[in-house]
Design a protein around this motif. Structure first.
Motif, PDB file in Angstrom:
ATOM      1  N   ASN A  82     111.536  45.926  48.946  1.00  0.00           N
ATOM      2  CA  ASN A  82     112.911  46.142  48.491  1.00  0.00           C
ATOM      3  C   ASN A  82     113.872  45.106  49.087  1.00  0.00           C
ATOM      4  O   ASN A  82     114.763  44.615  48.418  1.00  0.00           O
ATOM      5  CB  ASN A  82     113.372  47.573  48.784  1.00  0.00           C
ATOM      6  CG  ASN A  82     113.381  47.897  50.268  1.00  0.00           C
ATOM      7  OD1 ASN A  82     112.777  47.197  51.091  1.00  0.00           O
ATOM      8  ND2 ASN A  82     114.054  48.975  50.616  1.00  0.00           N
ATOM      9  N   LYS A  84     112.948  42.101  50.133  1.00  0.00           N
ATOM     10  CA  LYS A  84     112.515  40.826  49.539  1.00  0.00           C
ATOM     11  C   LYS A  84     113.174  40.637  48.165  1.00  0.00           C
ATOM     12  O   LYS A  84     113.701  39.561  47.870  1.00  0.00           O
ATOM     13  CB  LYS A  84     110.984  40.823  49.409  1.00  0.00           C
ATOM     14  CG  LYS A  84     110.400  39.468  49.105  1.00  0.00           C
ATOM     15  CD  LYS A  84     108.895  39.521  48.880  1.00  0.00           C
ATOM     16  CE  LYS A  84     108.158  40.064  50.069  1.00  0.00           C
ATOM     17  NZ  LYS A  84     106.679  39.992  49.906  1.00  0.00           N
ATOM     18  N   GLN A  85     113.162  41.679  47.336  1.00  0.00           N
ATOM     19  CA  GLN A  85     113.776  41.600  46.013  1.00  0.00           C
ATOM     20  C   GLN A  85     115.289  41.385  46.120  1.00  0.00           C
ATOM     21  O   GLN A  85     115.869  40.607  45.363  1.00  0.00           O
ATOM     22  CB  GLN A  85     113.488  42.885  45.219  1.00  0.00           C
ATOM     23  CG  GLN A  85     112.082  42.974  44.713  1.00  0.00           C
ATOM     24  CD  GLN A  85     111.830  44.288  43.975  1.00  0.00           C
ATOM     25  OE1 GLN A  85     112.564  45.260  44.134  1.00  0.00           O
ATOM     26  NE2 GLN A  85     110.777  44.303  43.164  1.00  0.00           N
ATOM     27  N   ARG A  86     115.923  42.092  47.059  1.00  0.00           N
ATOM     28  CA  ARG A  86     117.372  41.955  47.230  1.00  0.00           C
ATOM     29  C   ARG A  86     117.739  40.532  47.645  1.00  0.00           C
ATOM     30  O   ARG A  86     118.680  39.937  47.126  1.00  0.00           O
ATOM     31  CB  ARG A  86     117.878  42.966  48.266  1.00  0.00           C
ATOM     32  CG  ARG A  86     119.395  43.017  48.328  1.00  0.00           C
ATOM     33  CD  ARG A  86     119.852  43.963  49.365  1.00  0.00           C
ATOM     34  NE  ARG A  86     119.290  43.483  50.630  1.00  0.00           N
ATOM     35  CZ  ARG A  86     119.450  44.073  51.801  1.00  0.00           C
ATOM     36  NH1 ARG A  86     120.125  45.171  51.894  1.00  0.00           N
ATOM     37  NH2 ARG A  86     118.911  43.578  52.889  1.00  0.00           N
ATOM     38  N   ARG A  87     116.976  39.954  48.552  1.00  0.00           N
ATOM     39  CA  ARG A  87     117.267  38.566  48.990  1.00  0.00           C
ATOM     40  C   ARG A  87     116.996  37.555  47.878  1.00  0.00           C
ATOM     41  O   ARG A  87     117.718  36.565  47.759  1.00  0.00           O
ATOM     42  CB  ARG A  87     116.463  38.232  50.246  1.00  0.00           C
ATOM     43  CG  ARG A  87     117.008  38.964  51.457  1.00  0.00           C
ATOM     44  CD  ARG A  87     116.531  38.359  52.728  1.00  0.00           C
ATOM     45  NE  ARG A  87     117.005  39.121  53.868  1.00  0.00           N
ATOM     46  CZ  ARG A  87     116.519  38.985  55.082  1.00  0.00           C
ATOM     47  NH1 ARG A  87     115.538  38.125  55.312  1.00  0.00           N
ATOM     48  NH2 ARG A  87     116.997  39.698  56.075  1.00  0.00           N
ATOM     49  N   GLN A  88     115.975  37.804  47.079  1.00  0.00           N
ATOM     50  CA  GLN A  88     115.719  36.920  45.936  1.00  0.00           C
ATOM     51  C   GLN A  88     116.894  36.973  44.960  1.00  0.00           C
ATOM     52  O   GLN A  88     117.322  35.941  44.442  1.00  0.00           O
ATOM     53  CB  GLN A  88     114.423  37.326  45.224  1.00  0.00           C
ATOM     54  CG  GLN A  88     113.168  36.891  45.939  1.00  0.00           C
ATOM     55  CD  GLN A  88     111.898  37.383  45.249  1.00  0.00           C
ATOM     56  OE1 GLN A  88     111.901  38.407  44.562  1.00  0.00           O
ATOM     57  NE2 GLN A  88     110.808  36.644  45.450  1.00  0.00           N
ATOM     58  N   GLN A  89     117.413  38.178  44.729  1.00  0.00           N
ATOM     59  CA  GLN A  89     118.566  38.329  43.851  1.00  0.00           C
ATOM     60  C   GLN A  89     119.790  37.625  44.439  1.00  0.00           C
ATOM     61  O   GLN A  89     120.552  36.980  43.709  1.00  0.00           O
ATOM     62  CB  GLN A  89     118.876  39.812  43.618  1.00  0.00           C
ATOM     63  CG  GLN A  89     117.890  40.501  42.713  1.00  0.00           C
ATOM     64  CD  GLN A  89     118.158  41.997  42.597  1.00  0.00           C
ATOM     65  OE1 GLN A  89     118.895  42.581  43.383  1.00  0.00           O
ATOM     66  NE2 GLN A  89     117.550  42.605  41.583  1.00  0.00           N
ATOM     67  N   GLU A  90     119.982  37.737  45.737  1.00  0.00           N
ATOM     68  CA  GLU A  90     121.104  37.049  46.398  1.00  0.00           C
ATOM     69  C   GLU A  90     120.991  35.539  46.217  1.00  0.00           C
ATOM     70  O   GLU A  90     121.983  34.857  45.934  1.00  0.00           O
ATOM     71  CB  GLU A  90     121.131  37.391  47.889  1.00  0.00           C
ATOM     72  CG  GLU A  90     121.595  38.788  48.208  1.00  0.00           C
ATOM     73  CD  GLU A  90     121.481  39.116  49.697  1.00  0.00           C
ATOM     74  OE1 GLU A  90     121.122  38.232  50.508  1.00  0.00           O
ATOM     75  OE2 GLU A  90     121.743  40.276  50.052  1.00  0.00           O
ATOM     76  N   GLU A  92     119.378  33.957  43.819  1.00  0.00           N
ATOM     77  CA  GLU A  92     119.633  33.645  42.407  1.00  0.00           C
ATOM     78  C   GLU A  92     121.128  33.678  42.112  1.00  0.00           C
ATOM     79  O   GLU A  92     121.643  32.819  41.383  1.00  0.00           O
ATOM     80  CB  GLU A  92     118.901  34.640  41.504  1.00  0.00           C
ATOM     81  CG  GLU A  92     117.414  34.400  41.410  1.00  0.00           C
ATOM     82  CD  GLU A  92     116.710  35.419  40.525  1.00  0.00           C
ATOM     83  OE1 GLU A  92     117.335  35.905  39.552  1.00  0.00           O
ATOM     84  OE2 GLU A  92     115.540  35.720  40.799  1.00  0.00           O
ATOM     85  N   GLN A  93     121.826  34.672  42.662  1.00  0.00           N
ATOM     86  CA  GLN A  93     123.272  34.769  42.446  1.00  0.00           C
ATOM     87  C   GLN A  93     123.999  33.576  43.074  1.00  0.00           C
ATOM     88  O   GLN A  93     124.941  33.048  42.481  1.00  0.00           O
ATOM     89  CB  GLN A  93     123.811  36.076  43.022  1.00  0.00           C
ATOM     90  CG  GLN A  93     123.427  37.289  42.219  1.00  0.00           C
ATOM     91  CD  GLN A  93     123.819  38.597  42.896  1.00  0.00           C
ATOM     92  OE1 GLN A  93     124.202  38.622  44.057  1.00  0.00           O
ATOM     93  NE2 GLN A  93     123.705  39.688  42.143  1.00  0.00           N
ATOM     94  N   GLN A  96     123.439  30.638  40.764  1.00  0.00           N
ATOM     95  CA  GLN A  96     124.275  30.757  39.573  1.00  0.00           C
ATOM     96  C   GLN A  96     125.742  30.473  39.904  1.00  0.00           C
ATOM     97  O   GLN A  96     126.455  29.853  39.103  1.00  0.00           O
ATOM     98  CB  GLN A  96     124.128  32.153  38.956  1.00  0.00           C
ATOM     99  CG  GLN A  96     122.785  32.360  38.301  1.00  0.00           C
ATOM    100  CD  GLN A  96     122.565  33.801  37.837  1.00  0.00           C
ATOM    101  OE1 GLN A  96     123.377  34.677  38.087  1.00  0.00           O
ATOM    102  NE2 GLN A  96     121.448  34.023  37.156  1.00  0.00           N
TER     103      GLN A  96
END
Length: 169
Positions: A82, A84-90, A92-93, A96
């Protein structure tokens, strides 16, 4: 009667020729004028400074993204899924956001350049109109507009007059 018709034709031809000889045409090099204007140099400096500021901001954002990316890669194996996914999203954001900032900066630079050049161009065009009106010119043509030929014997170069109107040397 024949003499009268011949005299009338000659008189008409003479009037037409004298009317054409009174028409004044001019040509101007607006690029030369604009580049001599202090407003142009000021605008160019302001745009260059704005460009440098935007580049510095983007570099700072990219450096931050790179640091966080490297930290994520280093810690990735030990992180729960969880987080790991949150940091990947951060990440990506952040990426962007950098892309959006770059696009926004390009648009802002383009608008700033257009605004500054519009003011300069308007000032030059007003000076050209004044020279044209005061000099009795029928037409003043831009020399650098891709015009294939301008007769410098039948047309007057009014570049110096326009520069004088603008207070330039």
């Amino acid at each position: 009667m024949k003499k009268f018709i011949i005299c009338a034709i000659c008189a008409i031809c003479g009037l037409t020729a004298s009317a054409q000889s009174q028409a004044k045409f001019g040509h101007v090099n607006t690029q030369e004028i604009i580049q001599a204007m202090p407003e142009f140099n000021t605008a160019r400096t302001e745009i260059e400074n704005l460009t440098k500021q935007y580049e510095a901001d983007l570099k700072m954002m990219q450096d931050e993204l790179q640091k966080k990316g490297e930290a994520f890669e280093k810690d990735q194996a030990t992180l729960p899924d969880n987080i790991k996914q949150r940091r990947q999203q951060e990440l990506e954001q952040m990426y962007q956001k950098i892309q959006q900032s770059y696009q926004d900066n390009q648009q802002a630079l383009q608008k700033a350049q257009q605004d500054k050049m519009q003011a300069i161009t308007t000032k030059v065009l007003d000076a050209i109109k004044k020279v044209g009106t005061e000099g009795g010119y029928v037409y003043i043509m831009e020399m650098g507009a891709g015009i294939p030929y301008i007769s410098t014997t039948l047309s007057t170069d009014v570049t110096a007059q326009v520069k004088a109107k603008l207070g330039l040397k």
